[in-house]
Design a protein around this motif. Structure first.
Motif, PDB file in Angstrom:
ATOM      1  N   CYS A 195      -3.781  -3.708   5.267  1.00 15.84           N
ATOM      2  CA  CYS A 195      -2.329  -3.880   5.500  1.00 15.84           C
ATOM      3  C   CYS A 195      -2.010  -5.188   6.214  1.00 15.84           C
ATOM      4  O   CYS A 195      -0.969  -5.784   5.952  1.00 15.84           O
ATOM      5  CB  CYS A 195      -1.787  -2.700   6.291  1.00 15.84           C
ATOM      6  SG  CYS A 195      -2.019  -1.124   5.447  1.00 15.84           S
ATOM      7  N   CYS A 198      -1.532  -7.775   3.694  1.00 13.53           N
ATOM      8  CA  CYS A 198      -0.706  -7.410   2.534  1.00 13.53           C
ATOM      9  C   CYS A 198       0.686  -8.036   2.613  1.00 13.53           C
ATOM     10  O   CYS A 198       1.386  -7.876   3.616  1.00 13.53           O
ATOM     11  CB  CYS A 198      -0.595  -5.887   2.466  1.00 13.53           C
ATOM     12  SG  CYS A 198       0.458  -5.329   1.121  1.00 13.53           S
ATOM     13  N   CYS A 204       6.592  -1.741   3.377  1.00 14.41           N
ATOM     14  CA  CYS A 204       5.821  -0.554   2.979  1.00 14.41           C
ATOM     15  C   CYS A 204       5.886   0.523   4.051  1.00 14.41           C
ATOM     16  O   CYS A 204       5.489   0.293   5.205  1.00 14.41           O
ATOM     17  CB  CYS A 204       4.370  -0.977   2.740  1.00 14.41           C
ATOM     18  SG  CYS A 204       3.313   0.422   2.344  1.00 14.41           S
TER      19      CYS A 204
HETATM   20  S1  SF4 Z   1       0.931  -1.564   0.091  1.00 18.62           S
HETATM   21 FE1  SF4 Z   1       1.270  -0.655   2.117  1.00 18.62          FE
HETATM   22  S2  SF4 Z   1      -0.504   0.695   2.483  1.00 18.62           S
HETATM   23 FE2  SF4 Z   1      -1.010  -0.728   0.803  1.00 18.62          FE
HETATM   24  S3  SF4 Z   1      -2.056  -2.460   1.772  1.00 18.62           S
HETATM   25 FE3  SF4 Z   1       0.131  -3.008   1.604  1.00 18.62          FE
HETATM   26  S4  SF4 Z   1       1.027  -2.376   3.556  1.00 18.62           S
HETATM   27 FE4  SF4 Z   1      -0.955  -1.338   3.391  1.00 18.62          FE
END
Ligand code: SF4
Length: 209
Positions: A195, A198, A204
């Motif tokens: 995360c 990300c 998210c």
């Molecule tokens: S989509 Fe959400 S759960 Fe997946 S890596 Fe990105 S922040 Fe983390």
């Protein structure tokens, strides 16, 4: 389920993050893709890509007649590393019989009428061999959709498909499905999502960053 208020932004960031989306399963025609997708059940695409050159050894794309000529025992032997080799051999031989001297159809009903071909396999063929906007849900797509709030479907992959199709315009489906696969492999991995790296972590609801 209501569409996530962040849906458009999520789609935009995914497209910026994954501008190139090579099709993971190597193939030269719709028939080879169909067989490769059958082999990919419970198996990695990387492994399928090491097996299919042995199943399709000719310089030209493989046709149903080539598989029938190879024969069931040889097919089973070649695909053994992909697992579930008895059921996969049955499906491959069944498809080869059904498609002898015929083209693979792009029609969902005709595809799912083939032995061993379910909705997911049919939609991968529609999207990746024929450029039809479809939304096949595999384990990565299911997991990432639920983490991102694009679906709220527990363990039910069919529900994920229905919810995404109900809230996101069809013109995005095929691209989104590949982006989610790439994202699920690169960052939003099953056990330890990355995360902090990300680009979606501010949007998210499952972010641990
Ligand atoms: S989509 Fe959400 S759960 Fe997946 S890596 Fe990105 S922040 Fe983390």
């Amino acid at each position: 389920m209501e569409a996530s208020p962040n849906t458009n932004k999520i789609l935009q960031i995914l497209t910026q993050t994954y501008p190139e989306l090579p099709i993971p399963l190597k193939h030269r025609n719709a028939f080879e893709l169909l067989i490769a997708v059958i082999l990919s059940a419970q198996c990695t695409d990387a492994r399928v890509n090491t097996v299919t050159p042995k199943l399709f050894p000719n310089d030209r794309p493989c046709a149903a007649a080539d598989i029938l000529k190879l024969g069931e025992d040889q097919v089973r032997k070649i695909i053994y590393p992909c697992g579930y080799y008895n059921s996969k051999t049955k499906a491959i031989m069944g498809c080869a019989h059904a498609l002898l001297n015929k083209e693979v159809s792009s029609n969902f009903q005709e595809l799912t009428a083939l032995p061993g071909v379910g909705a997911k396999t049919a939609q991968v063929v529609q999207a990746q061999a024929f450029g039809i906007d479809a939304f096949p849900v595999d384990t990565h797509v299911h997991r990432v959709c639920n983490r991102l709030g694009l679906a709220d479907s527990g363990k039910n992959r069919d529900k994920t498909e229905r919810q995404v199709k109900a809230t996101i315009s069809q013109k995005h489906w095929s691209r989104l499905h590949l982006e989610l696969i790439y994202h699920g492999r690169a960052l939003c991995t099953a056990r330890k999502p990355k995360c902090s790296e990300c680009p979606l972590n501010k949007l998210c609801p499952s972010s641990e960053a």
